[in-house]
Design a protein around this motif. Structure first.
Motif, PDB file in Angstrom:
ATOM      1  N   GLY A  16       0.922  -1.276  -0.064  1.00  0.00           N
ATOM      2  CA  GLY A  16      -0.195   0.020  -0.220  1.00  0.00           C
ATOM      3  C   GLY A  16       0.808   1.395  -0.068  1.00  0.00           C
ATOM      4  O   GLY A  16       0.442   2.404   0.543  1.00  0.00           O
ATOM      5  N   GLY A  19      -0.127   4.761  -0.981  1.00  0.00           N
ATOM      6  CA  GLY A  19      -1.352   5.570  -0.519  1.00  0.00           C
ATOM      7  C   GLY A  19      -0.756   6.840   0.547  1.00  0.00           C
ATOM      8  O   GLY A  19       0.593   7.008   0.494  1.00  0.00           O
ATOM      9  N   GLY A  20      -1.805   7.311   1.115  1.00  0.00           N
ATOM     10  CA  GLY A  20      -1.419   8.604   2.097  1.00  0.00           C
ATOM     11  C   GLY A  20      -0.350   8.196   3.328  1.00  0.00           C
ATOM     12  O   GLY A  20       0.856   8.827   3.297  1.00  0.00           O
ATOM     13  N   GLY A  22       1.349   5.098   3.264  1.00  0.00           N
ATOM     14  CA  GLY A  22       2.298   4.302   2.476  1.00  0.00           C
ATOM     15  C   GLY A  22       3.429   5.272   2.066  1.00  0.00           C
ATOM     16  O   GLY A  22       4.545   4.848   2.437  1.00  0.00           O
ATOM     17  N   LEU A  42      -0.919   0.139  -7.592  1.00  0.00           N
ATOM     18  CA  LEU A  42      -0.643   1.565  -8.340  1.00  0.00           C
ATOM     19  C   LEU A  42       0.603   1.650  -8.889  1.00  0.00           C
ATOM     20  O   LEU A  42       1.649   1.216  -7.733  1.00  0.00           O
ATOM     21  CB  LEU A  42      -1.200   2.808  -7.803  1.00  0.00           C
ATOM     22  N   GLY A  55      -4.061  -9.080  -3.185  1.00  0.00           N
ATOM     23  CA  GLY A  55      -5.103 -10.196  -3.191  1.00  0.00           C
ATOM     24  C   GLY A  55      -4.536 -11.527  -3.998  1.00  0.00           C
ATOM     25  O   GLY A  55      -5.132 -12.562  -3.806  1.00  0.00           O
ATOM     26  N   ALA A  87      -1.416  -1.907   3.114  1.00  0.00           N
ATOM     27  CA  ALA A  87      -2.663  -1.860   2.295  1.00  0.00           C
ATOM     28  C   ALA A  87      -3.747  -2.434   2.835  1.00  0.00           C
ATOM     29  O   ALA A  87      -3.783  -3.283   3.853  1.00  0.00           O
ATOM     30  CB  ALA A  87      -2.371  -2.780   0.807  1.00  0.00           C
ATOM     31  N   ALA A  88      -5.095  -1.634   2.665  1.00  0.00           N
ATOM     32  CA  ALA A  88      -6.081  -2.043   2.902  1.00  0.00           C
ATOM     33  C   ALA A  88      -7.349  -1.585   1.931  1.00  0.00           C
ATOM     34  O   ALA A  88      -7.012  -0.842   1.268  1.00  0.00           O
ATOM     35  CB  ALA A  88      -6.395  -1.246   4.277  1.00  0.00           C
ATOM     36  N   ILE A 135      -0.228  -2.417   9.883  1.00  0.00           N
ATOM     37  CA  ILE A 135      -1.026  -1.102  10.112  1.00  0.00           C
ATOM     38  C   ILE A 135      -2.623  -1.606  10.002  1.00  0.00           C
ATOM     39  O   ILE A 135      -3.297  -1.842   9.445  1.00  0.00           O
ATOM     40  CB  ILE A 135      -0.815  -0.408   9.045  1.00  0.00           C
ATOM     41  N   SER A 137      -5.938  -0.395  12.977  1.00  0.00           N
ATOM     42  CA  SER A 137      -6.846   0.576  13.160  1.00  0.00           C
ATOM     43  C   SER A 137      -7.482   0.785  14.306  1.00  0.00           C
ATOM     44  O   SER A 137      -7.544  -0.129  15.109  1.00  0.00           O
ATOM     45  CB  SER A 137      -7.671   0.909  11.802  1.00  0.00           C
ATOM     46  N   LYS A 154     -10.110  -5.339  10.883  1.00  0.00           N
ATOM     47  CA  LYS A 154      -9.031  -4.788  11.590  1.00  0.00           C
ATOM     48  C   LYS A 154      -9.101  -5.570  12.824  1.00  0.00           C
ATOM     49  O   LYS A 154      -7.972  -5.891  13.550  1.00  0.00           O
ATOM     50  CB  LYS A 154      -9.201  -3.364  11.741  1.00  0.00           C
ATOM     51  N   PRO A 179      -3.686   3.289  14.186  1.00  0.00           N
ATOM     52  CA  PRO A 179      -4.131   4.513  14.199  1.00  0.00           C
ATOM     53  C   PRO A 179      -5.565   5.107  14.182  1.00  0.00           C
ATOM     54  O   PRO A 179      -6.321   4.234  13.769  1.00  0.00           O
ATOM     55  CB  PRO A 179      -3.473   5.197  12.927  1.00  0.00           C
ATOM     56  N   ILE A 182      -5.845  10.080  10.613  1.00  0.00           N
ATOM     57  CA  ILE A 182      -4.417  10.289  10.177  1.00  0.00           C
ATOM     58  C   ILE A 182      -4.691  11.209   8.818  1.00  0.00           C
ATOM     59  O   ILE A 182      -5.657  10.876   8.022  1.00  0.00           O
ATOM     60  CB  ILE A 182      -3.496   9.355   9.798  1.00  0.00           C
ATOM     61  N   THR A 184      -4.430  12.162   6.043  1.00  0.00           N
ATOM     62  CA  THR A 184      -3.677  11.804   4.713  1.00  0.00           C
ATOM     63  C   THR A 184      -4.444  13.011   3.582  1.00  0.00           C
ATOM     64  O   THR A 184      -5.536  13.112   3.927  1.00  0.00           O
ATOM     65  CB  THR A 184      -3.987  10.545   4.223  1.00  0.00           C
ATOM     66  N   MET A 186      -6.259  12.156   1.188  1.00  0.00           N
ATOM     67  CA  MET A 186      -7.503  11.475   0.774  1.00  0.00           C
ATOM     68  C   MET A 186      -8.618  12.030   1.864  1.00  0.00           C
ATOM     69  O   MET A 186      -9.766  12.171   1.734  1.00  0.00           O
ATOM     70  CB  MET A 186      -7.693   9.977   0.666  1.00  0.00           C
ATOM     71  N   LEU A 187      -8.187  11.689   3.251  1.00  0.00           N
ATOM     72  CA  LEU A 187      -9.003  12.249   4.385  1.00  0.00           C
ATOM     73  C   LEU A 187      -9.199  13.510   4.333  1.00  0.00           C
ATOM     74  O   LEU A 187     -10.422  13.865   4.547  1.00  0.00           O
ATOM     75  CB  LEU A 187      -8.424  11.758   5.981  1.00  0.00           C
TER      76      LEU A 187
END
Ligand SMILES: NC(=O)c1ccc[n+]([C@@H]2O[C@H](COP(=O)([O-])OP(=O)(O)OC[C@H]3O[C@@H](n4cnc5c(N)ncnc54)[C@H](O)[C@@H]3O)[C@@H](O)[C@H]2O)c1
Length: 250
Positions: A16, A19-20, A22, A42, A55, A87-88, A135, A137, A154, A179, A182, A184, A186-187
Protein backbone atom coordinates in the motif's frame (compact mmCIF):
# COMPACT_ATOMS: atom_id res chain seq x y z
CA UNK A 1 34.52 -10.25 3.54
CA UNK A 2 32.26 -8.47 6.03
CA UNK A 3 29.52 -6.68 4.08
CA UNK A 4 29.55 -2.91 4.36
CA UNK A 5 26.22 -2.08 6.05
CA UNK A 6 25.98 1.05 3.90
CA UNK A 7 26.22 -1.08 0.74
CA UNK A 8 23.72 -3.68 1.98
CA UNK A 9 21.10 -1.88 4.00
CA UNK A 10 18.24 -3.72 5.67
CA UNK A 11 15.21 -4.03 3.42
CA UNK A 12 11.63 -3.27 4.37
CA UNK A 13 8.76 -4.35 2.19
CA UNK A 14 5.83 -1.90 2.43
CA UNK A 15 2.43 -2.75 0.93
CA UNK A 16 0.00 0.00 0.00
CA UNK A 17 3.04 2.21 -0.50
CA UNK A 18 1.33 4.59 -2.93
CA UNK A 19 -1.28 5.63 -0.36
CA UNK A 20 -1.24 8.50 2.11
CA UNK A 21 0.39 6.60 4.97
CA UNK A 22 2.31 4.32 2.60
CA UNK A 23 4.20 7.22 1.02
CA UNK A 24 5.15 8.48 4.48
CA UNK A 25 6.33 4.98 5.41
CA UNK A 26 8.57 4.90 2.33
CA UNK A 27 10.09 8.28 3.20
CA UNK A 28 10.44 7.45 6.90
CA UNK A 29 12.21 4.13 6.37
CA UNK A 30 14.47 5.62 3.68
CA UNK A 31 15.39 8.48 6.01
CA UNK A 32 16.34 5.90 8.64
CA UNK A 33 18.69 4.16 6.18
CA UNK A 34 16.52 1.25 5.05
CA UNK A 35 16.10 0.17 1.43
CA UNK A 36 12.37 0.15 0.72
CA UNK A 37 10.65 -2.28 -1.62
CA UNK A 38 7.27 -0.70 -2.25
CA UNK A 39 4.24 -2.76 -3.27
CA UNK A 40 0.99 -1.34 -4.57
CA UNK A 41 -1.48 -2.08 -7.31
CA UNK A 42 -0.78 1.49 -8.45
CA UNK A 43 2.47 2.45 -10.20
CA UNK A 44 5.09 4.45 -8.31
CA UNK A 45 8.00 6.40 -9.75
CA UNK A 46 10.70 4.44 -7.94
CA UNK A 47 13.06 1.63 -8.90
CA UNK A 48 12.29 -0.77 -6.06
CA UNK A 49 8.58 -0.96 -6.79
CA UNK A 50 6.50 -4.07 -7.36
CA UNK A 51 3.18 -3.17 -8.95
CA UNK A 52 0.82 -5.96 -7.96
CA UNK A 53 -2.50 -6.85 -6.37
CA UNK A 54 -1.73 -8.36 -2.97
CA UNK A 55 -5.07 -10.17 -3.21
CA UNK A 56 -3.13 -12.57 -5.46
CA UNK A 57 -1.49 -13.96 -2.31
CA UNK A 58 -4.59 -15.46 -0.74
CA UNK A 59 -4.47 -18.86 -2.48
CA UNK A 60 -1.04 -20.33 -1.73
CA UNK A 61 -1.68 -23.18 -4.21
CA UNK A 62 -2.19 -20.78 -7.10
CA UNK A 63 0.25 -19.73 -9.80
CA UNK A 64 -0.55 -16.06 -9.00
CA UNK A 65 0.59 -16.54 -5.40
CA UNK A 66 3.88 -18.18 -6.38
CA UNK A 67 4.57 -15.63 -9.12
CA UNK A 68 4.03 -12.68 -6.78
CA UNK A 69 6.07 -14.25 -3.96
CA UNK A 70 8.91 -14.85 -6.47
CA UNK A 71 8.78 -11.20 -7.61
CA UNK A 72 8.81 -9.94 -4.01
CA UNK A 73 11.65 -12.25 -2.97
CA UNK A 74 13.68 -11.19 -5.99
CA UNK A 75 13.13 -7.55 -5.01
CA UNK A 76 14.25 -7.98 -1.39
CA UNK A 77 17.28 -10.09 -2.37
CA UNK A 78 17.37 -12.04 0.90
CA UNK A 79 17.80 -8.85 2.96
CA UNK A 80 14.20 -8.41 4.16
CA UNK A 81 14.17 -7.40 7.83
CA UNK A 82 10.63 -6.02 7.97
CA UNK A 83 7.32 -6.58 6.23
CA UNK A 84 4.89 -3.72 6.76
CA UNK A 85 1.35 -4.80 5.85
CA UNK A 86 -0.18 -1.40 5.24
CA UNK A 87 -2.50 -1.82 2.23
CA UNK A 88 -6.17 -1.89 3.07
CA UNK A 89 -9.56 -1.96 1.42
CA UNK A 90 -12.21 0.16 3.15
CA UNK A 91 -15.89 -0.34 2.45
CA UNK A 92 -18.18 2.20 4.10
CA UNK A 93 -21.83 1.25 3.76
CA UNK A 94 -24.67 -0.01 5.97
CA UNK A 95 -24.45 -3.67 7.00
CA UNK A 96 -27.61 -4.43 5.02
CA UNK A 97 -25.90 -3.19 1.82
CA UNK A 98 -22.72 -5.27 2.15
CA UNK A 99 -22.41 -7.89 -0.57
CA UNK A 100 -20.25 -11.00 -0.86
CA UNK A 101 -17.63 -9.19 -2.91
CA UNK A 102 -17.29 -6.42 -0.26
CA UNK A 103 -16.57 -9.07 2.36
CA UNK A 104 -14.25 -11.11 0.18
CA UNK A 105 -12.11 -8.16 -0.89
CA UNK A 106 -12.00 -6.69 2.62
CA UNK A 107 -10.88 -9.94 4.23
CA UNK A 108 -8.51 -10.83 1.37
CA UNK A 109 -6.66 -7.49 1.41
CA UNK A 110 -6.84 -6.58 5.10
CA UNK A 111 -6.44 -9.96 6.77
CA UNK A 112 -5.42 -12.88 4.54
CA UNK A 113 -2.80 -11.14 2.40
CA UNK A 114 -0.86 -9.97 5.46
CA UNK A 115 -0.91 -13.56 6.75
CA UNK A 116 0.35 -15.11 3.50
CA UNK A 117 2.92 -12.35 3.02
CA UNK A 118 4.25 -12.94 6.55
CA UNK A 119 4.45 -16.68 5.94
CA UNK A 120 6.19 -16.22 2.59
CA UNK A 121 8.88 -14.11 4.28
CA UNK A 122 9.09 -15.94 7.63
CA UNK A 123 12.37 -17.72 6.85
CA UNK A 124 14.00 -14.60 5.42
CA UNK A 125 12.82 -12.50 8.38
CA UNK A 126 14.10 -15.12 10.83
CA UNK A 127 17.53 -15.10 9.18
CA UNK A 128 17.64 -11.30 9.43
CA UNK A 129 16.20 -11.12 12.99
CA UNK A 130 13.27 -9.22 11.54
CA UNK A 131 9.60 -8.56 12.11
CA UNK A 132 6.17 -8.13 10.61
CA UNK A 133 4.28 -4.91 11.29
CA UNK A 134 0.59 -4.63 10.45
CA UNK A 135 -1.02 -1.23 10.10
CA UNK A 136 -4.30 -1.99 11.85
CA UNK A 137 -6.67 0.76 13.01
CA UNK A 138 -8.55 2.17 15.95
CA UNK A 139 -11.44 0.28 14.30
CA UNK A 140 -9.93 -2.92 15.73
CA UNK A 141 -11.78 -1.97 18.94
CA UNK A 142 -13.83 1.21 18.47
CA UNK A 143 -15.97 1.81 15.43
CA UNK A 144 -19.06 3.51 14.09
CA UNK A 145 -22.01 2.69 11.81
CA UNK A 146 -21.07 1.83 8.24
CA UNK A 147 -17.81 0.13 9.13
CA UNK A 148 -18.89 -3.47 9.83
CA UNK A 149 -16.66 -5.14 7.21
CA UNK A 150 -13.65 -2.86 7.74
CA UNK A 151 -13.81 -2.93 11.56
CA UNK A 152 -14.24 -6.71 11.57
CA UNK A 153 -11.17 -7.10 9.34
CA UNK A 154 -9.07 -4.84 11.58
CA UNK A 155 -10.19 -6.66 14.75
CA UNK A 156 -9.19 -9.93 13.08
CA UNK A 157 -5.88 -8.41 11.92
CA UNK A 158 -4.99 -7.47 15.48
CA UNK A 159 -5.98 -10.98 16.58
CA UNK A 160 -3.76 -12.40 13.86
CA UNK A 161 -0.85 -10.30 15.11
CA UNK A 162 -1.20 -11.61 18.66
CA UNK A 163 -1.66 -15.23 17.55
CA UNK A 164 1.34 -15.12 15.21
CA UNK A 165 3.46 -13.38 17.82
CA UNK A 166 2.81 -16.23 20.24
CA UNK A 167 3.49 -18.98 17.73
CA UNK A 168 6.39 -17.42 15.80
CA UNK A 169 7.92 -15.22 18.50
CA UNK A 170 11.12 -17.26 18.73
CA UNK A 171 11.71 -16.69 14.99
CA UNK A 172 10.41 -13.18 14.26
CA UNK A 173 8.43 -10.44 15.97
CA UNK A 174 4.87 -9.52 14.94
CA UNK A 175 3.25 -6.23 15.96
CA UNK A 176 0.59 -3.74 14.91
CA UNK A 177 0.08 0.01 14.98
CA UNK A 178 -3.55 1.10 15.44
CA UNK A 179 -3.95 4.72 14.28
CA UNK A 180 -7.01 6.92 14.71
CA UNK A 181 -7.66 9.61 12.08
CA UNK A 182 -4.48 10.41 10.14
CA UNK A 183 -4.48 13.53 7.99
CA UNK A 184 -3.75 11.91 4.64
CA UNK A 185 -4.58 13.85 1.47
CA UNK A 186 -7.56 11.54 0.92
CA UNK A 187 -8.94 12.04 4.43
CA UNK A 188 -8.60 15.81 4.10
CA UNK A 189 -10.25 15.74 0.66
CA UNK A 190 -13.24 14.05 2.28
CA UNK A 191 -13.76 17.22 4.33
CA UNK A 192 -13.50 19.65 1.39
CA UNK A 193 -15.97 22.47 1.95
CA UNK A 194 -16.76 21.30 5.50
CA UNK A 195 -14.15 23.01 7.69
CA UNK A 196 -16.45 22.83 10.74
CA UNK A 197 -16.72 19.04 10.47
CA UNK A 198 -12.93 18.74 10.17
CA UNK A 199 -12.43 21.05 13.16
CA UNK A 200 -14.91 18.97 15.20
CA UNK A 201 -13.04 15.76 14.35
CA UNK A 202 -9.74 17.39 15.33
CA UNK A 203 -11.18 18.68 18.61
CA UNK A 204 -12.59 15.27 19.48
CA UNK A 205 -9.06 13.88 19.62
CA UNK A 206 -7.75 14.86 23.09
CA UNK A 207 -4.52 16.17 21.52
CA UNK A 208 -6.70 18.60 19.52
CA UNK A 209 -5.56 17.54 16.07
CA UNK A 210 -5.38 14.62 13.66
CA UNK A 211 -2.29 12.44 13.34
CA UNK A 212 0.34 13.11 10.70
CA UNK A 213 1.36 10.29 8.32
CA UNK A 214 5.01 10.95 9.26
CA UNK A 215 4.12 10.16 12.89
CA UNK A 216 2.92 6.71 11.84
CA UNK A 217 6.17 6.24 9.93
CA UNK A 218 8.36 7.22 12.89
CA UNK A 219 6.64 4.69 15.15
CA UNK A 220 6.84 2.05 12.40
CA UNK A 221 10.59 2.56 11.99
CA UNK A 222 11.06 2.17 15.74
CA UNK A 223 8.89 -0.97 16.01
CA UNK A 224 10.87 -2.58 13.15
CA UNK A 225 14.25 -1.66 14.64
CA UNK A 226 16.37 -3.83 16.92
CA UNK A 227 15.75 -1.26 19.67
CA UNK A 228 12.20 -2.68 19.92
CA UNK A 229 13.51 -6.26 20.18
CA UNK A 230 11.31 -7.19 23.17
CA UNK A 231 8.15 -5.81 21.52
CA UNK A 232 6.14 -8.74 20.19
CA UNK A 233 2.36 -9.17 19.93
CA UNK A 234 1.76 -5.47 20.65
CA UNK A 235 -1.11 -3.55 19.06
CA UNK A 236 0.00 0.00 19.71
CA UNK A 237 -2.65 2.72 19.88
CA UNK A 238 -1.58 5.82 17.93
CA UNK A 239 -4.71 7.85 18.40
CA UNK A 240 -4.13 11.18 20.14
CA UNK A 241 -5.95 9.77 23.17
CA UNK A 242 -9.34 9.34 21.46
CA UNK A 243 -9.39 5.66 22.42
CA UNK A 244 -9.37 6.66 26.09
CA UNK A 245 -12.24 9.11 25.75
CA UNK A 246 -15.55 8.45 27.52
CA UNK A 247 -18.48 9.43 25.30
CA UNK A 248 -20.77 10.68 28.10
CA UNK A 249 -22.42 14.01 27.16
CA UNK A 250 -20.49 16.08 29.75
N1 LIG B 1 -5.80 7.34 7.06
C1 LIG B 1 -6.28 7.05 8.26
O1 LIG B 1 -6.88 7.91 8.92
C2 LIG B 1 -6.09 5.68 8.84
C3 LIG B 1 -6.47 5.48 10.17
C4 LIG B 1 -6.29 4.22 10.75
C5 LIG B 1 -5.73 3.20 10.01
N2 LIG B 1 -5.38 3.41 8.72
C6 LIG B 1 -4.76 2.29 7.99
O2 LIG B 1 -3.55 2.73 7.43
C7 LIG B 1 -3.30 1.99 6.23
C8 LIG B 1 -3.02 2.96 5.08
O3 LIG B 1 -4.16 3.78 4.93
P1 LIG B 1 -4.18 5.07 4.00
O4 LIG B 1 -5.02 6.09 4.68
O5 LIG B 1 -2.81 5.43 3.57
O6 LIG B 1 -5.03 4.49 2.78
P2 LIG B 1 -4.91 4.79 1.22
O7 LIG B 1 -6.22 4.36 0.64
O8 LIG B 1 -4.41 6.16 0.98
O9 LIG B 1 -3.77 3.77 0.77
C9 LIG B 1 -3.99 2.40 0.63
C10 LIG B 1 -3.08 1.91 -0.48
O10 LIG B 1 -3.25 0.49 -0.57
C11 LIG B 1 -3.29 0.14 -1.94
N3 LIG B 1 -4.04 -1.09 -2.09
C12 LIG B 1 -5.33 -1.32 -1.75
N4 LIG B 1 -5.68 -2.57 -2.09
C13 LIG B 1 -4.57 -3.13 -2.66
C14 LIG B 1 -4.31 -4.40 -3.23
N5 LIG B 1 -5.26 -5.34 -3.30
N6 LIG B 1 -3.08 -4.65 -3.72
C15 LIG B 1 -2.11 -3.71 -3.67
N7 LIG B 1 -2.31 -2.48 -3.14
C16 LIG B 1 -3.53 -2.21 -2.65
C17 LIG B 1 -4.00 1.31 -2.62
O11 LIG B 1 -3.71 1.34 -4.02
C18 LIG B 1 -3.44 2.50 -1.85
O12 LIG B 1 -2.28 3.03 -2.48
C19 LIG B 1 -4.51 1.09 6.02
O13 LIG B 1 -4.24 -0.19 6.55
C20 LIG B 1 -5.58 1.77 6.83
O14 LIG B 1 -6.59 0.85 7.24
C21 LIG B 1 -5.54 4.63 8.11
Amino acid sequence: MVPDPKQTPDVVLVTGAAGGIGQALVLGFEAAGWRVVSVDRLPMARTDHVQADIGDLVDPESAEHQELVDRLRAATGGRCKAVVANAAHQVVKPAAALDASDWRTTLDVNLLSPFWLAMAFADELERNRGSVLAISSIHEKLTKPGFVAYATSKAALSGLVRAMAVELGARLRVNAICPAAIATPMLKAGFDGQPEALAALEAFHPVGRLGDPAEVARVAVFVCSDAAGFMNGSCLALDGGIGARLHDPV
